[in-house]
Every structure is written in C-alpha cells, then in structure tokens.
Design a protein around this motif. Sequence first.
Motif, PDB file in Angstrom:
ATOM      1  N   ALA A 124       0.808  -1.226   0.000  1.00 29.36           N
ATOM      2  CA  ALA A 124       0.000   0.000   0.000  1.00 29.36           C
ATOM      3  C   ALA A 124       0.839   1.273   0.000  1.00 29.36           C
ATOM      4  O   ALA A 124       0.505   2.243  -0.678  1.00 29.36           O
ATOM      5  CB  ALA A 124      -0.945  -0.008   1.203  1.00 29.36           C
ATOM      6  N   GLY A 125       1.921   1.294   0.765  1.00 27.71           N
ATOM      7  CA  GLY A 125       2.744   2.499   0.833  1.00 27.71           C
ATOM      8  C   GLY A 125       3.329   2.870  -0.519  1.00 27.71           C
ATOM      9  O   GLY A 125       3.279   4.032  -0.943  1.00 27.71           O
ATOM     10  N   GLU A 126       3.837   1.877  -1.220  1.00 29.24           N
ATOM     11  CA  GLU A 126       4.408   2.127  -2.544  1.00 29.24           C
ATOM     12  C   GLU A 126       3.327   2.613  -3.508  1.00 29.24           C
ATOM     13  O   GLU A 126       3.565   3.500  -4.339  1.00 29.24           O
ATOM     14  CB  GLU A 126       5.049   0.841  -3.077  1.00 29.24           C
ATOM     15  CG  GLU A 126       5.741   1.002  -4.417  1.00 29.24           C
ATOM     16  CD  GLU A 126       6.411  -0.287  -4.875  1.00 29.24           C
ATOM     17  OE1 GLU A 126       6.877  -0.318  -6.037  1.00 29.24           O
ATOM     18  OE2 GLU A 126       6.461  -1.251  -4.094  1.00 29.24           O
ATOM     19  N   PHE A 127       2.126   2.055  -3.392  1.00 26.72           N
ATOM     20  CA  PHE A 127       1.010   2.465  -4.256  1.00 26.72           C
ATOM     21  C   PHE A 127       0.690   3.934  -4.027  1.00 26.72           C
ATOM     22  O   PHE A 127       0.576   4.717  -4.983  1.00 26.72           O
ATOM     23  CB  PHE A 127      -0.205   1.595  -3.944  1.00 26.72           C
ATOM     24  CG  PHE A 127      -1.418   1.895  -4.784  1.00 26.72           C
ATOM     25  CD1 PHE A 127      -1.669   1.184  -5.949  1.00 26.72           C
ATOM     26  CD2 PHE A 127      -2.320   2.891  -4.415  1.00 26.72           C
ATOM     27  CE1 PHE A 127      -2.796   1.457  -6.724  1.00 26.72           C
ATOM     28  CE2 PHE A 127      -3.444   3.166  -5.183  1.00 26.72           C
ATOM     29  CZ  PHE A 127      -3.675   2.448  -6.335  1.00 26.72           C
ATOM     30  N   ILE A 128       0.527   4.333  -2.778  1.00 21.52           N
ATOM     31  CA  ILE A 128       0.187   5.725  -2.463  1.00 21.52           C
ATOM     32  C   ILE A 128       1.294   6.668  -2.933  1.00 21.52           C
ATOM     33  O   ILE A 128       1.031   7.737  -3.520  1.00 21.52           O
ATOM     34  CB  ILE A 128      -0.052   5.890  -0.950  1.00 21.52           C
ATOM     35  CG1 ILE A 128      -1.355   5.192  -0.526  1.00 21.52           C
ATOM     36  CG2 ILE A 128      -0.076   7.366  -0.554  1.00 21.52           C
ATOM     37  CD1 ILE A 128      -2.616   5.794  -1.080  1.00 21.52           C
ATOM     38  N   GLN A 129       2.533   6.289  -2.690  1.00 24.50           N
ATOM     39  CA  GLN A 129       3.651   7.155  -3.060  1.00 24.50           C
ATOM     40  C   GLN A 129       3.806   7.297  -4.563  1.00 24.50           C
ATOM     41  O   GLN A 129       4.439   8.240  -5.042  1.00 24.50           O
ATOM     42  CB  GLN A 129       4.940   6.606  -2.443  1.00 24.50           C
ATOM     43  CG  GLN A 129       4.975   6.783  -0.927  1.00 24.50           C
ATOM     44  CD  GLN A 129       6.084   5.998  -0.256  1.00 24.50           C
ATOM     45  OE1 GLN A 129       6.632   5.062  -0.837  1.00 24.50           O
ATOM     46  NE2 GLN A 129       6.412   6.369   0.970  1.00 24.50           N
ATOM     47  N   SER A 130       3.213   6.387  -5.336  1.00 29.41           N
ATOM     48  CA  SER A 130       3.297   6.471  -6.799  1.00 29.41           C
ATOM     49  C   SER A 130       2.288   7.454  -7.389  1.00 29.41           C
ATOM     50  O   SER A 130       2.379   7.792  -8.571  1.00 29.41           O
ATOM     51  CB  SER A 130       3.056   5.089  -7.412  1.00 29.41           C
ATOM     52  OG  SER A 130       1.685   4.712  -7.300  1.00 29.41           O
ATOM     53  N   LEU A 131       1.343   7.916  -6.589  1.00 29.97           N
ATOM     54  CA  LEU A 131       0.276   8.771  -7.103  1.00 29.97           C
ATOM     55  C   LEU A 131       0.701  10.239  -7.046  1.00 29.97           C
ATOM     56  O   LEU A 131       0.989  10.774  -5.976  1.00 29.97           O
ATOM     57  CB  LEU A 131      -1.010   8.562  -6.299  1.00 29.97           C
ATOM     58  CG  LEU A 131      -1.551   7.131  -6.281  1.00 29.97           C
ATOM     59  CD1 LEU A 131      -2.804   7.039  -5.425  1.00 29.97           C
ATOM     60  CD2 LEU A 131      -1.833   6.633  -7.694  1.00 29.97           C
TER      61      LEU A 131
END
Length: 251
Positions: free
Chosen positions: A235-242
């Motif tokens: 989840a952290g990587e997903f959020i940081q990609s936005l």
Amino acid sequence: MALSPADVTVVILAGGFGTRIKQQLPDLPKPLAPVAGRPFLDWQLRYLQQQGFRRSLLSTGYLAEKVAAYAQSADIADMAIACVAETEPLGTGGGFLNAVSNNSFDQPTPAWLVLNGDSLIVTDYRVMLTELADEKVDGVILGVKVPDASRFGSLKINSQGELLQFAEKQAGAGIINSGVYLLGDRLLAQFPAHRPLSFEYDVFSTLLAQGAKIKVHAVEAPFLDIGTPTTLAQAGEFIQSLEMFKPMESE
C-alpha cells in the motif's frame, strides 16, 4: 438534475473486523492501517476532498472508538467528518442505512456515494454524478475492468451498460465490483428491511427485482485493497506512486 460533489454525502464503510490482517493490525481497525505515514482512511478522505466532496460519514463497528478519535482530530480542509457506530453487525447495506439514518449533517442529500474503508480506486468519481443526472437512472456502480476476474465477483451488464446481476468469481477478463456506489436518495426506501443486509447479495438484487435502473460506470483504473497481508504491504508504494499525493508526503 445536475449534481456537484458538494451536494453528495459520502458514506465510508469502516466497520469490518479485518480478520485476514488482524495479525498485522492487532489494535487498529483496517481503515486506520498506517500507510505512507498516515492512516489509510486519511488518504482516502483527502482524495475525496480533492475531487470536491465536502461531507463524509464513517460507518463504524469494530474498534469504533479509534475511528471516532481519528475523525475528531483529522485536519482535512473543507471536509466535514462524522461517525455513526453500529451496535451489532448490520452488514454493508445495513451499516450504510444506519449511518444515513443517524447522521448529524443538516444538509439534505439527493445522493449518497458509498465506499469501502479499505480500498481506493484511482479515478474521477465525479463522472458517476453525470450518470445519475439522467432522471431514469436510480443508481450507479463503479466497475473496474480487469484482465482476470477470478479473484473477484463480476458485474453482468446489458448493451446499455445497465446492471443485470452480480456474478460469482470466474476466470477471464471482466468488470468487477469496486464497492463504490452512487445511490439516489429515493432508492433507500426500497432497501430490504431485514438485518444484516449485504449490498452485493441483498440490496441490488432486490432493487433490480423492483425495476430500479442501475448503471455500471466501467473504468480502467489502478486500485488498492488493503485487505490482505500482501496488499497491505504494497500500500505504501502504491500511495507514493500517485502524483496527487506527492505534496502531502513531505508535510
């Protein structure tokens, strides 16, 4: 009737037990899982706020007091947040109705945007409002096109993009239910009376049987569901990609 996001009240279903990730979150409800330095629910609310939504109801159950404490301290510009706790498990549809019936907002609400507190679909929810502007349409489901629907229930639709039924999990490309619903207020009187009440198994089948017209707005969009240990870890990587969240990461 044209709707703006400010007309709509958001209801986030945040009452589940999160049994699959309880080992990772022994003292927190799933929507408060720490993701990229904030509770997951905080990212979700900020995403809604960026699209112009201004009122959010949190339907709570498991560890409701912790969600209420978060809501009281949350600092999201132009977003009013309120919690309504269920005293017994009511299901997704029952929890939604409980929140709506006991909400403290003064404004009348012509439509309700329902989301799950453990997922984020990266798309423009405001497009669903234009679908509901058609007076013949009673509600809109956000569907996500996926190459393999075997892990999810699929939405069966007709040539006009109207919901026919929820289908069981099956392999192959399909449109899956994202758990995001835009419901005209008039529909609520047609919900079944029994509790617990599931949107997927009870509510939509009853509405369709009564002749309600439910459109499916299908999109190809990134989505995150933090309901398993694997997806929570991602989840952290997903959020940081936005891109939309990058200014917040440094706050």
